[in-house]
Design a protein around this motif. Sequence first.
Motif, PDB file in Angstrom:
ATOM      1  N   ALA A  20     -62.263  17.859 -38.671  1.00  0.00           N
ATOM      2  CA  ALA A  20     -63.001  17.305 -39.816  1.00  0.00           C
ATOM      3  C   ALA A  20     -62.379  16.008 -40.324  1.00  0.00           C
ATOM      4  CB  ALA A  20     -63.003  18.343 -40.941  1.00  0.00           C
ATOM      5  N   SER A  45     -65.566  18.529 -44.667  1.00  0.00           N
ATOM      6  CA  SER A  45     -65.880  19.679 -45.517  1.00  0.00           C
ATOM      7  C   SER A  45     -66.941  19.367 -46.569  1.00  0.00           C
ATOM      8  CB  SER A  45     -64.630  20.158 -46.243  1.00  0.00           C
ATOM      9  OG  SER A  45     -63.649  20.528 -45.330  1.00  0.00           O
ATOM     10  N   SER A 219     -50.970  11.762 -39.140  1.00  0.00           N
ATOM     11  CA  SER A 219     -49.882  12.570 -38.566  1.00  0.00           C
ATOM     12  C   SER A 219     -49.245  11.876 -37.367  1.00  0.00           C
ATOM     13  CB  SER A 219     -50.437  13.917 -38.137  1.00  0.00           C
ATOM     14  OG  SER A 219     -51.310  13.736 -37.048  1.00  0.00           O
ATOM     15  N   SER A 269     -56.156  12.324 -36.629  1.00  0.00           N
ATOM     16  CA  SER A 269     -55.384  11.092 -36.836  1.00  0.00           C
ATOM     17  C   SER A 269     -55.502  10.145 -35.654  1.00  0.00           C
ATOM     18  CB  SER A 269     -53.909  11.428 -37.080  1.00  0.00           C
ATOM     19  OG  SER A 269     -53.769  12.074 -38.319  1.00  0.00           O
TER      20      SER A 269
HETATM   21  C1  LIG Z   1     -59.183  10.862 -43.797  1.00  0.00           C
HETATM   22  C2  LIG Z   1     -59.141  12.330 -43.515  1.00  0.00           C
HETATM   23  C3  LIG Z   1     -60.142  13.145 -43.998  1.00  0.00           C
HETATM   24  C4  LIG Z   1     -60.090  14.522 -43.748  1.00  0.00           C
HETATM   25  N1  LIG Z   1     -61.089  15.326 -44.236  1.00  0.00           N
HETATM   26  C5  LIG Z   1     -61.033  16.669 -44.009  1.00  0.00           C
HETATM   27  C6  LIG Z   1     -62.054  17.530 -44.470  1.00  0.00           C
HETATM   28  O1  LIG Z   1     -63.039  17.118 -45.069  1.00  0.00           O
HETATM   29  N2  LIG Z   1     -61.910  18.858 -44.243  1.00  0.00           N
HETATM   30  C7  LIG Z   1     -60.851  19.379 -43.558  1.00  0.00           C
HETATM   31  O2  LIG Z   1     -60.771  20.606 -43.378  1.00  0.00           O
HETATM   32  N3  LIG Z   1     -59.873  18.582 -43.106  1.00  0.00           N
HETATM   33  C8  LIG Z   1     -59.933  17.247 -43.301  1.00  0.00           C
HETATM   34  N4  LIG Z   1     -58.941  16.443 -42.830  1.00  0.00           N
HETATM   35  C9  LIG Z   1     -57.826  17.051 -42.084  1.00  0.00           C
HETATM   36  C10 LIG Z   1     -58.058  16.973 -40.563  1.00  0.00           C
HETATM   37  O3  LIG Z   1     -59.217  17.685 -40.200  1.00  0.00           O
HETATM   38  C11 LIG Z   1     -56.853  17.548 -39.810  1.00  0.00           C
HETATM   39  O4  LIG Z   1     -56.727  18.917 -40.095  1.00  0.00           O
HETATM   40  C12 LIG Z   1     -55.547  16.864 -40.186  1.00  0.00           C
HETATM   41  O5  LIG Z   1     -55.716  15.453 -40.231  1.00  0.00           O
HETATM   42  C13 LIG Z   1     -54.457  17.190 -39.180  1.00  0.00           C
HETATM   43  O6  LIG Z   1     -54.840  16.835 -37.876  1.00  0.00           O
HETATM   44  P1  LIG Z   1     -54.312  15.493 -37.161  1.00  0.00           P
HETATM   45  O7  LIG Z   1     -52.850  15.598 -37.087  1.00  0.00           O
HETATM   46  O8  LIG Z   1     -54.971  15.511 -35.818  1.00  0.00           O
HETATM   47  O9  LIG Z   1     -54.736  14.348 -38.008  1.00  0.00           O
HETATM   48  C14 LIG Z   1     -58.993  15.077 -43.027  1.00  0.00           C
HETATM   49  C15 LIG Z   1     -57.995  14.225 -42.549  1.00  0.00           C
HETATM   50  C16 LIG Z   1     -58.052  12.866 -42.767  1.00  0.00           C
HETATM   51  C17 LIG Z   1     -56.954  12.005 -42.215  1.00  0.00           C
END
Ligand SMILES: Cc1cc2nc3c(=O)[nH]c(=O)nc-3n(C[C@H](O)[C@H](O)[C@H](O)COP(=O)(O)O)c2cc1C
Length: 357
Positions: A20, A45, A219, A269
């Motif tokens: 997300a 979300s 991340s 990320s």
């Molecule tokens: C800008 C941004 C918006 C995000 N919006 C949501 C969201 O709406 N709902 C959710 O469950 N996680 C959201 N996340 C979290 C990501 O889905 C993910 O769990 C988190 O970034 C860790 O994963 P990564 O290391 O691959 O970035 C968001 C992350 C970022 C950076």
Amino acid sequence: MDLMTRYMGLQLKNPLVASASPLTGELDSLRRLEDAGAAALILPSLFQEEIEAEAARYEHLTSAHDDSWPEGLSNFPKLPDAQHGPHQYLELVRRARQAVGVPVIASLNGISNEGWTSYAKQLEQAGANGLELNIYFIPADLAATGRDVEQRYLDILRSVRAAVSIPIAIKLSPYFSAVGNMALALEDAGANALVLFNRFYQPDLDLTRLQVLTDLKLSDPSEIRLPLLWLAVLAGRTRASLAASTGVTGAEEVVKYLLVGADVVMTTSSLLREGPGHLAILLAGLEAWLDAREFESLTHVRGIMSQRGMRDPQAFERANYIKILQGYHQPGRSVTGQPAPAVQSRTNGAMPIRPPS
Ligand SMILES: Cc1cc2nc3c(=O)[nH]c(=O)nc-3n(C[C@H](O)[C@H](O)[C@H](O)COP(=O)(O)O)c2cc1C
């Protein structure tokens, strides 16, 4: 190369899922993610709080006119509920389902029991292939016990489970005292998948303005270690599918997560940094890694380095803690202060991974 996997009961063509983020909130980038190979897409979300705050603002605005300028209301059209409810989000679900061929999973962040269940039903009706519950909750109330926090997760899940029949994933906090036991309790309460982990944003301070900084840091690969540990512990011990989330930057992290038993690997990320096309690079890197080691399918590698698949399962636990601490060498120095050998083994003599004979 057979990269097929199952996640929360859905058959996926490969294990890469876009988690997300704002990228999954637009049809154009959803299509680009699918073109780059994403096997499933998690929409950003739906935040109950946001929708209700918006509705309250509108209500306040219209009732202010009600009191002071009744005839003015004819110029201030009453919006149908659909305009300031979850309408926009539901429309995103519908359009996303039409725009892409891969499963579309809606994500929900509720605040009340009624909110969780009624929005979950609407998301199901809008055509979501699955539902991810983003239970983002920091127990800042000092009276709340660990048991209370666990109960909250279970209550939300049970209510939503009773309201919908599509598969449900829980985006799990890494801060439970017993993550493993919690995972099993969630499975019992009806979770089809567990996402390890939700990334709770932590504030910093601006020392010049004496303000709390709420900036969002993307991340990096060092963050895979905690999910790696818990995936390794849980793999093969729960019926719920396991999703690895956090820290994926390149194919290396994808491979590591699969080796410890993830059914799918999620990334946000890396896609925000590099663009949706990065998913194709992750996929190609995964295939190249498997190919180079003559693995014919994902099934042959998944979980072979989980706790169950390892000759030394305690490598993931405390038994190694003291050894790890004592084994630390300052870069460029040996423990005696002498320059260290140029290359140090990071695998403690473990054998390189080979396909099953
Ligand atoms: C800008 C941004 C918006 C995000 N919006 C949501 C969201 O709406 N709902 C959710 O469950 N996680 C959201 N996340 C979290 C990501 O889905 C993910 O769990 C988190 O970034 C860790 O994963 P990564 O290391 O691959 O970035 C968001 C992350 C970022 C950076």
